[in-house]
Design a protein around this motif. Structure first.
Motif, PDB file in Angstrom:
ATOM      1  N   HIS A   1       1.114  -1.322   0.082  1.00 28.16           N
ATOM      2  CA  HIS A   1      -0.333   0.027   0.178  1.00 28.16           C
ATOM      3  C   HIS A   1       0.812   1.664   0.070  1.00 28.16           C
ATOM      4  O   HIS A   1       1.832   1.166   0.740  1.00 28.16           O
ATOM      5  N   PRO A   2       0.465   2.378  -0.113  1.00 26.14           N
ATOM      6  CA  PRO A   2       1.015   3.337  -1.265  1.00 26.14           C
ATOM      7  C   PRO A   2       1.820   3.957   1.018  1.00 26.14           C
ATOM      8  O   PRO A   2       2.692   4.236   1.006  1.00 26.14           O
ATOM      9  N   TRP A   3       1.179   3.889   2.296  1.00 21.54           N
ATOM     10  CA  TRP A   3       1.107   4.136   3.643  1.00 21.54           C
ATOM     11  C   TRP A   3       2.795   3.139   3.787  1.00 21.54           C
ATOM     12  O   TRP A   3       2.959   3.653   4.625  1.00 21.54           O
ATOM     13  N   ASP A   4       3.120   2.071   3.322  1.00 24.94           N
ATOM     14  CA  ASP A   4       3.747   0.798   4.066  1.00 24.94           C
ATOM     15  C   ASP A   4       4.815   1.035   2.614  1.00 24.94           C
ATOM     16  O   ASP A   4       5.849   0.248   2.750  1.00 24.94           O
ATOM     17  N   ALA A   5       5.305   1.734   1.740  1.00 21.45           N
ATOM     18  CA  ALA A   5       6.574   2.111   0.701  1.00 21.45           C
ATOM     19  C   ALA A   5       7.271   2.818   1.853  1.00 21.45           C
ATOM     20  O   ALA A   5       7.526   3.076   2.393  1.00 21.45           O
TER      21      ALA A   5
END
Length: 211
Positions: free
Chosen positions: A4-8
């Motif tokens: 997910h974008p927040w985990d990248a």
């Protein structure tokens, strides 16, 4: 691996720095037709300046003929993981028992083209780079083809130079959670103090500070 974008990662530096201290992973190699992949746990040295990872395998290892047949591989590293109980993740306005448990972890997957090295001089040079990463200068003898103490052992191994062609990295540490929930999780990790809880909390706090 879903990212997910927040985990990248914030940038390449984040996962590259992480790999300098997390240098044990699993090398996944395509098996023969109809067979599952081969997976080999191993130490490696990642060199960000050259965009490659270095390791070596004993000659009887079944990965070697598989690598010769198909050099496209994945080097996978996972660490700094922690189980997060549901109540820690509950929304501030909801009951604790409605929280959903999850796992925190850092993971890097390097897609690579494997190059097998047999030339004694080149093999020795690659081994010196790998050993130099794990043993500080002065703590080990230099490997040289045909010279003691390791020269005669070179015939029993093959070096593997993994040319990195793609990267997938993930730092799953409550990136989408509200600040209050992150604070609760961080406090819970401190109180529980499990084997990897301090590392997980450090990631959470660091990534929150980075925005």
């Amino acid at each position: 691996m879903l990212i997910h974008p927040w985990d990248a990662p914030r940038d390449d530096t984040e996962w590259q720095h992480w790999l300098t201290t997390h240098d044990f992973g699993q090398l996944a190699v395509n098996g023969p037709p109809g067979e599952p992949p081969f997976v080999q746990p191993l130490h490696f040295f990642y060199d960000p300046e050259r965009g490659e990872a270095i390791t070596h395998l004993a000659r009887p290892n079944p990965l070697l003929p598989a690598l010769a047949a198909d050099p496209q591989v994945v080097l996978s590293v996972v660490d700094d993981y922690a189980f997060i109980p549901g109540p820690w993740q509950a929304d501030p306005e909801g009951p604790p028992e409605h929280g959903v448990p999850t796992s925190f972890y850092a993971a890097v997957q390097l897609r690579c083209t494997a190059h097998l090295v047999d030339d004694p001089a080149e093999l020795a040079a690659l081994l010196n780079r790998q050993v130099g990463h794990f043993q500080p200068e002065g703590d080990s003898s230099t490997v040289a083809a045909g010279e003691a103490p390791y020269g005669r052992l070179l015939s029993g191994i093959r070096a593997v130079r993994l040319e990195v062609t793609g990267v997938r990295a993930k730092f799953k540490y409550a990136g989408k959670r509200a600040a209050g929930v992150q604070d609760r999780i961080a406090a819970g990790l401190v109180e529980r103090d499990g084997p990897r809880d301090a590392a997980a909390r450090e990631h959470l706090v660091r990534r929150r500070a980075q925005g």
